[in-house]
Design an enzyme around this catalytic site. Structure first.
Site, PDB file in Angstrom:
ATOM      1  CG  ASP A 150      -2.101   0.981   1.049  1.00 45.04           C
ATOM      2  OD1 ASP A 150      -2.401   1.385  -0.100  1.00 45.04           O
ATOM      3  OD2 ASP A 150      -2.733   1.343   2.055  1.00 45.04           O
ATOM      4  N   GLY A 151       0.326   2.319  -0.514  1.00 46.21           N
ATOM      5  CA  GLY A 151       0.984   3.615  -0.497  1.00 46.21           C
ATOM      6  C   GLY A 151       0.053   4.644   0.102  1.00 46.21           C
ATOM      7  CD  GLU A 206      -1.158   2.482  -3.556  1.00 42.32           C
ATOM      8  OE1 GLU A 206      -0.768   1.310  -3.376  1.00 42.32           O
ATOM      9  OE2 GLU A 206      -2.108   2.969  -2.936  1.00 42.32           O
ATOM     10  CG  ASP A 211      -5.140  -0.097  -1.595  1.00 46.05           C
ATOM     11  OD1 ASP A 211      -4.153   0.294  -2.244  1.00 46.05           O
ATOM     12  OD2 ASP A 211      -5.426   0.365  -0.477  1.00 46.05           O
ATOM     13  CG  HIS A 269      -8.948   2.652   3.470  1.00 43.81           C
ATOM     14  ND1 HIS A 269      -7.978   2.832   4.434  1.00 43.81           N
ATOM     15  CD2 HIS A 269      -8.462   3.244   2.349  1.00 43.81           C
ATOM     16  CE1 HIS A 269      -6.973   3.517   3.917  1.00 43.81           C
ATOM     17  NE2 HIS A 269      -7.240   3.771   2.652  1.00 43.81           N
ATOM     18  CG  ASP A 284      -3.719   2.807   5.362  1.00 41.94           C
ATOM     19  OD1 ASP A 284      -3.460   3.562   4.405  1.00 41.94           O
ATOM     20  OD2 ASP A 284      -4.290   3.198   6.401  1.00 41.94           O
TER      21      ASP A 284
END
Length: 150
Positions: A11-12, A49, A71, A126, A136
């Site tokens: 994740d970024g 990302e 994501d 999320h 995250d």
């Protein structure tokens, strides 16, 4: 010899876009897990990302079968739909002739992808996916550390 099976979750995050950003990743192999994170004081969410995937793949010391979970539709679609390969083939230009963004990171990522057999899995961000939630948190930590270096 059979390839090792590695799961990678990435994740970024970015505070402002552009702004201070961070990335996080979890690598899982044979029951063992490794968490990594980092950040940049002035970046974009898409760069973070991409950075998460790049840093995770760089840790693999040999060719592996990788299940990559992200994501980011930007990352997943550009790989799965062949967009990034097309941008590279066209001199880092998109079909409308505009420059492809983040060509430096895409070049590095495409080179890393050539070493491995990678299956891409998009996950909703999320939404309670445990590894995505942890990535995250790692990305936010990376962004906070980058902000503190300003």
């Amino acid at each position: 010899m059979a390839l090792k099976n590695v799961d990678i979750f990435t994740d970024g995050a970015c505070s402002g876009n552009p702004g201070p950003g961070g990335w996080g990743a979890i690598l899982r192999y044979n029951g063992a897990e490794k968490e990594i994170h980092g950040g940049d004081a002035h970046t974009t969410n898409n760069r973070m990302e991409l950075s998460a995937v790049i840093h995770a793949l760089k840790l693999l010391k040999e060719s592996c079968h990788v299940d990559l979970y992200s994501d980011s539709k930007y990352v997943c679609d550009a790989i799965q739909k062949g967009w990034a390969l097309g941008w590279r083939r066209n001199g880092w230009r998109k079909s409308d002739k505009s420059p492809a963004l983040n060509a430096d990171l895409w070049e590095e990522l495409l080179t890393l992808l050539e070493r491995h057999q990678v299956a891409i899995h998009w996950v909703k961000g999320h939404a309670g996916h445990p590894e995505n939630e942890r990535c995250d948190q790692l990305a936010v930590l990376g962004a906070e550390e980058a902000r503190a270096r300003l």
